[in-house]
Write a protein that holds these residues in place. Structure first.
Motif, PDB file in Angstrom:
ATOM      1  N   UNK A  74       2.418  21.165   8.061  1.00  0.00           N
ATOM      2  CA  UNK A  74       2.438  22.513   8.635  1.00  0.00           C
ATOM      3  C   UNK A  74       3.859  23.033   8.829  1.00  0.00           C
ATOM      4  N   UNK A  75       4.717  22.767   7.852  1.00  0.00           N
ATOM      5  CA  UNK A  75       6.098  23.224   7.910  1.00  0.00           C
ATOM      6  C   UNK A  75       6.394  24.272   6.854  1.00  0.00           C
ATOM      7  N   UNK A  76       7.481  24.987   7.062  1.00  0.00           N
ATOM      8  CA  UNK A  76       7.985  25.958   6.094  1.00  0.00           C
ATOM      9  C   UNK A  76       9.303  25.428   5.554  1.00  0.00           C
ATOM     10  N   UNK A  77       9.359  25.172   4.238  1.00  0.00           N
ATOM     11  CA  UNK A  77      10.528  24.544   3.639  1.00  0.00           C
ATOM     12  C   UNK A  77      11.031  25.388   2.472  1.00  0.00           C
ATOM     13  N   UNK A  78      12.314  25.695   2.499  1.00  0.00           N
ATOM     14  CA  UNK A  78      12.967  26.477   1.457  1.00  0.00           C
ATOM     15  C   UNK A  78      14.007  25.592   0.793  1.00  0.00           C
ATOM     16  N   UNK A  79      13.878  25.377  -0.512  1.00  0.00           N
ATOM     17  CA  UNK A  79      14.714  24.416  -1.228  1.00  0.00           C
ATOM     18  C   UNK A  79      15.439  25.099  -2.378  1.00  0.00           C
ATOM     19  N   UNK A  80      16.751  24.934  -2.399  1.00  0.00           N
ATOM     20  CA  UNK A  80      17.558  25.499  -3.478  1.00  0.00           C
ATOM     21  C   UNK A  80      18.015  24.389  -4.406  1.00  0.00           C
ATOM     22  N   UNK A  81      17.401  24.326  -5.580  1.00  0.00           N
ATOM     23  CA  UNK A  81      17.731  23.370  -6.635  1.00  0.00           C
ATOM     24  C   UNK A  81      17.844  21.934  -6.109  1.00  0.00           C
ATOM     25  N   UNK A  82      16.777  21.401  -5.524  1.00  0.00           N
ATOM     26  CA  UNK A  82      16.823  20.031  -4.991  1.00  0.00           C
ATOM     27  C   UNK A  82      17.070  18.985  -6.063  1.00  0.00           C
ATOM     28  N   UNK A  83      16.794  19.317  -7.316  1.00  0.00           N
ATOM     29  CA  UNK A  83      16.991  18.346  -8.402  1.00  0.00           C
ATOM     30  C   UNK A  83      18.453  18.085  -8.702  1.00  0.00           C
ATOM     31  N   UNK A  84      19.362  18.872  -8.098  1.00  0.00           N
ATOM     32  CA  UNK A  84      20.790  18.753  -8.412  1.00  0.00           C
ATOM     33  C   UNK A  84      21.315  17.340  -8.212  1.00  0.00           C
ATOM     34  N   UNK A  85      20.757  16.609  -7.263  1.00  0.00           N
ATOM     35  CA  UNK A  85      21.245  15.264  -6.966  1.00  0.00           C
ATOM     36  C   UNK A  85      20.286  14.173  -7.425  1.00  0.00           C
ATOM     37  N   UNK A  86      19.215  14.542  -8.094  1.00  0.00           N
ATOM     38  CA  UNK A  86      18.138  13.588  -8.340  1.00  0.00           C
ATOM     39  C   UNK A  86      18.104  13.080  -9.785  1.00  0.00           C
ATOM     40  N   UNK A  87      17.777  11.815  -9.925  1.00  0.00           N
ATOM     41  CA  UNK A  87      17.469  11.250 -11.238  1.00  0.00           C
ATOM     42  C   UNK A  87      16.080  11.725 -11.645  1.00  0.00           C
ATOM     43  N   UNK A  88      15.679  11.389 -12.855  1.00  0.00           N
ATOM     44  CA  UNK A  88      14.325  11.716 -13.300  1.00  0.00           C
ATOM     45  C   UNK A  88      13.306  11.076 -12.372  1.00  0.00           C
ATOM     46  N   UNK A  89      13.517   9.819 -12.024  1.00  0.00           N
ATOM     47  CA  UNK A  89      12.596   9.134 -11.115  1.00  0.00           C
ATOM     48  C   UNK A  89      12.618   9.787  -9.737  1.00  0.00           C
ATOM     49  N   UNK A  90      13.806  10.214  -9.310  1.00  0.00           N
ATOM     50  CA  UNK A  90      13.903  10.892  -8.023  1.00  0.00           C
ATOM     51  C   UNK A  90      13.137  12.198  -8.016  1.00  0.00           C
ATOM     52  N   UNK A  91      13.206  12.945  -9.115  1.00  0.00           N
ATOM     53  CA  UNK A  91      12.435  14.181  -9.222  1.00  0.00           C
ATOM     54  C   UNK A  91      10.939  13.901  -9.120  1.00  0.00           C
ATOM     55  N   UNK A  92      10.504  12.805  -9.735  1.00  0.00           N
ATOM     56  CA  UNK A  92       9.089  12.446  -9.653  1.00  0.00           C
ATOM     57  C   UNK A  92       8.688  12.126  -8.216  1.00  0.00           C
ATOM     58  N   UNK A  93       9.570  11.449  -7.490  1.00  0.00           N
ATOM     59  CA  UNK A  93       9.279  11.119  -6.097  1.00  0.00           C
ATOM     60  C   UNK A  93       9.178  12.381  -5.246  1.00  0.00           C
ATOM     61  N   UNK A  94      10.079  13.325  -5.488  1.00  0.00           N
ATOM     62  CA  UNK A  94      10.039  14.573  -4.730  1.00  0.00           C
ATOM     63  C   UNK A  94       8.804  15.383  -5.101  1.00  0.00           C
ATOM     64  N   UNK A  95       8.437  15.397  -6.387  1.00  0.00           N
ATOM     65  CA  UNK A  95       7.211  16.079  -6.801  1.00  0.00           C
ATOM     66  C   UNK A  95       6.008  15.547  -6.025  1.00  0.00           C
ATOM     67  N   UNK A  96       5.897  14.224  -5.941  1.00  0.00           N
ATOM     68  CA  UNK A  96       4.768  13.621  -5.231  1.00  0.00           C
ATOM     69  C   UNK A  96       4.778  14.001  -3.753  1.00  0.00           C
ATOM     70  N   UNK A  97       5.973  14.046  -3.156  1.00  0.00           N
ATOM     71  CA  UNK A  97       6.072  14.405  -1.742  1.00  0.00           C
ATOM     72  C   UNK A  97       5.729  15.874  -1.511  1.00  0.00           C
ATOM     73  N   UNK A  98       6.150  16.763  -2.423  1.00  0.00           N
ATOM     74  CA  UNK A  98       5.798  18.177  -2.287  1.00  0.00           C
ATOM     75  C   UNK A  98       4.291  18.374  -2.371  1.00  0.00           C
ATOM     76  N   UNK A  99       3.643  17.646  -3.260  1.00  0.00           N
ATOM     77  CA  UNK A  99       2.183  17.727  -3.366  1.00  0.00           C
ATOM     78  C   UNK A  99       1.529  17.278  -2.066  1.00  0.00           C
TER      79      UNK A  99
END
Length: 257
Positions: free
Chosen positions: A165-190
């Motif tokens: 129940x939060x409001x989150x605004x993200x500006x290019x979070x992938x800037x620091x992420x590896x491919x695997x890191x992007x996958x982890x963030x995708x799963x968390x956003x879902x």
């Protein structure tokens, strides 16, 4: 611009963003393509769950997310609504010209992640934690972000600080992420979307854009915002074309060099 729905019908906490018709549009940032599109429209509708903004460099997607954050009361350099530090004022004036439509539901928490200034946010987190009172670091994984890699600190943030129940605004979070890191963030956003959170993300990442059920808005250089699907999103199309025939792109790019 095709609106996803009428304001006030369903959706998350933040339902629509419009540009104040009295805003001066003859100077930066009002000359950016995304702002020109807002000026010509009735507003951009934001759905519940995750909304992605995509477009080439210079279209204004990051500027819009930053302005949304400021209009929502977040610190311009990043953090929660309780963060009030300022290192170097670089935000545009656009946030003062946005008109937001809210639902009756209010977010329990929120955060603005601005990739380029997260180092400053990490420093503020350390400072607040050392001031005493309720420890702050447990909300960020128990370790100072300065003691983690840039990518690890981003994943710690979305894993431990972001919640239901939060409001989150993200500006290019992938800037620091590896491919695997992007996958982890995708799963968390879902996961967060399934817990009633609303998330708006400016991104170039084809991996993040694959999130099922997300809304994707494409911003063109000509000043249009159009809802698109995954296959039609610019980062996806360009990445697929490059991977399918890198030699064709390299021949063109290196011949120009």
């Amino acid at each position: 611009m095709r609106r996803a729905r009428r304001a006030g019908e369903g959706g998350g906490f933040l339902r629509e963003v419009r540009l104040n018709p009295e805003a001066s549009t003859g100077r930066y940032p009002y000359t950016l393509p995304v702002v020109r599109a807002l000026a010509r429209s009735e507003g951009l509708a934001l759905d519940a769950g995750v909304t992605f903004l995509v477009g080439d460099n210079g279209t204004g997607k990051s500027t819009l997310v930053e302005a949304l954050a400021v209009a929502c009361g977040f610190n311009a350099e990043g953090g929660s609504q309780n963060f009030r530090f300022a290192t170097r004022a670089s935000e545009s004036s656009l946030g003062d010209s946005l008109l937001l439509t809210w639902s009756e539901r209010k977010p329990r928490t929120g955060f603005f992640l601005r990739a380029e200034s997260y180092y400053n946010v990490a420093t503020e987190i350390e400072r607040l934690d050392k001031e005493g009172g309720r420890p702050l670091l447990p909300s960020y994984g128990g370790v100072s972000p300065h003691e983690r890699s840039h990518g690890e600190s981003f994943i710690d943030l979305v894993t431990h600080r972001f919640g239901p129940h939060g409001l989150y605004l993200l500006d290019e979070p992938e800037a620091a992420l590896s491919v695997r890191g992007c996958m982890a963030v995708l799963a968390r956003l879902a996961e967060l979307a399934g817990q009633g959170s609303q998330i708006v993300v400016a991104t170039h990442s084809p991996i993040l854009l694959a999130l099922p059920g997300a809304t994707i808005y494409g911003i063109s250089d000509e000043g249009a915002i159009e809802r698109t699907d995954y296959d039609g999103a610019l980062p996806v199309r360009l990445t697929r074309d490059f991977l399918a025939a890198p030699e064709r792109y390299l021949r063109h790019l290196l011949d120009e060099a």
